[in-house]
Design a protein around this motif. Sequence first.
Motif, PDB file in Angstrom:
ATOM      1  N   PRO A 145     -15.606  -6.591   3.985  1.00  0.00           N
ATOM      2  CA  PRO A 145     -15.384  -6.047   2.643  1.00  0.00           C
ATOM      3  C   PRO A 145     -14.032  -5.364   2.524  1.00  0.00           C
ATOM      4  O   PRO A 145     -13.701  -4.474   3.314  1.00  0.00           O
ATOM      5  CB  PRO A 145     -16.542  -5.050   2.464  1.00  0.00           C
ATOM      6  N   ILE A 146     -13.259  -5.760   1.546  1.00  0.00           N
ATOM      7  CA  ILE A 146     -11.932  -5.186   1.349  1.00  0.00           C
ATOM      8  C   ILE A 146     -12.021  -3.726   0.929  1.00  0.00           C
ATOM      9  O   ILE A 146     -11.043  -2.972   1.045  1.00  0.00           O
ATOM     10  CB  ILE A 146     -11.156  -6.020   0.300  1.00  0.00           C
ATOM     11  N   GLU A 147     -13.201  -3.287   0.474  1.00  0.00           N
ATOM     12  CA  GLU A 147     -13.374  -1.883   0.113  1.00  0.00           C
ATOM     13  C   GLU A 147     -13.097  -0.955   1.295  1.00  0.00           C
ATOM     14  O   GLU A 147     -12.697   0.197   1.117  1.00  0.00           O
ATOM     15  CB  GLU A 147     -14.793  -1.625  -0.410  1.00  0.00           C
ATOM     16  N   GLY A 148     -13.331  -1.466   2.504  1.00  0.00           N
ATOM     17  CA  GLY A 148     -13.082  -0.654   3.681  1.00  0.00           C
ATOM     18  C   GLY A 148     -11.627  -0.285   3.852  1.00  0.00           C
ATOM     19  O   GLY A 148     -11.293   0.653   4.591  1.00  0.00           O
ATOM     20  N   LEU A 149     -10.725  -1.001   3.157  1.00  0.00           N
ATOM     21  CA  LEU A 149      -9.305  -0.697   3.255  1.00  0.00           C
ATOM     22  C   LEU A 149      -8.984   0.687   2.699  1.00  0.00           C
ATOM     23  O   LEU A 149      -7.968   1.285   3.076  1.00  0.00           O
ATOM     24  CB  LEU A 149      -8.497  -1.764   2.504  1.00  0.00           C
ATOM     25  N   GLY A 150      -9.853   1.203   1.828  1.00  0.00           N
ATOM     26  CA  GLY A 150      -9.613   2.529   1.263  1.00  0.00           C
ATOM     27  C   GLY A 150      -9.519   3.597   2.335  1.00  0.00           C
ATOM     28  O   GLY A 150      -8.623   4.450   2.322  1.00  0.00           O
TER      29      GLY A 150
END
Length: 432
Positions: free
Chosen positions: A370-375
């Motif tokens: 999940p690209i959300e983890g990049l936050g």
Amino acid sequence: MVNNIAKRVLLALVAGLVIGGGIQAFAMPEGTIQSYIVNGVFHAGGSIFVSMIKLLVVPLIFVSIVNAVCSLEDISQFGRLGVKTFTLYLINTVIAISVAIGLAMLVQPGLGANLKVADGAFAVSRTGIPSLLNLVVNIVPTNPFQAFAEGNILQILFMAIITGIAIKKLENDETRSVSKGFSLANSVMMKLVTMVMSLAPYGVFFLTARLGATLNFSSVFSVLGYVTTTLSLMAFWLFFLYPLVIFAVTGIRPRAYLRKAREQMVFAVSTASSNATIPVTFKTLTEKLGVSEKVAGFSVPLGATMNMSGAATYMVVATMFVANAYGVAFNSTELITLAFTAFLLAIAAGGVPGSVAVTVGVLLHALGLPIEGLGIIVATDRIIDAVSTTTNVAGDIAVSTIVAKMEGEIKPLNKDAGSVTTGKIKYSRQCP
């Protein structure tokens, strides 16, 4: 400018966590603040910042790899020097990735964070992780435009490599013209990365404020574990492995080497840029470690382009942290895929602040995470990126001294093992 941004990012990080933690402690879980501020303003601001980073991914990777391949044309002039330098840089990155995977498997950073992705999007993307065989087979694109449109990073890397090779096979005048064009394009991309990362204080505030308002204590503890794991591994490289390599090659004791390299390390931490550290690295090699200008002049710029042991460590641990935080367990085949992809992306990482965070996003996308983890990665990037850069440039010194010793291009040491003699000039043990 860089130091000012670093201070602002740190202030934004602290402010975001404090404000987010206060909202979580005192606001109603389903109240107006959570609905309109946390899931509205904070979410929108953080998402826009992450989207701006993702916007740079495809052009940055393609241009930087073509430019890197074009920069290797000096290998034909340096013969054995170029081959040895190139090979040792690759070996250094492979070792860094292997050790990072091993430690991350042992420590399991992010385990227990229990982060979630809305609407089951993660479950869909997870099914798309390719096997190593399919990864290799599909690395050659059938439609280059489709590869760019879909953001297929490995296919883009392949096209960039063969484009760079084709440029090198042109006539000399043509090669110089096209290479200069990609060099300028790479400078534009680096400037774009710098511009986007100049907005990092705002992006970090929105991201960390939302995290602070939604994460529980175990999740915050997991983030601290990720940062500690990454920094500890890089510290091992900086203060143990590389000093021992220098000692074995040149006879300079580890403490003396650390004194000689102190200026370089401080500069790398303050700028978080391998490119900006090139002059200081060159000075450290030639004036303090006795490496010839011939070796340093070739190995240092090349190292700033492709010797990314710190970046590789950063990417691997960050990716495994995100996987653990979202409850994903890699099997052996996926670990090999992770290592192979991280190796390619480490070489493509730009030598400017924030570029590794961009490639972490690429790696998450390539592995179906999940690209959300990049936050979280972006929120902690300034601290880790600074140490990552320092590890990168310390690796440049280690490889350069090995190559110089192998080629007989290193000046003899004095008996005190803390200085070198170059003709009539003696470089003393004192720090600059």
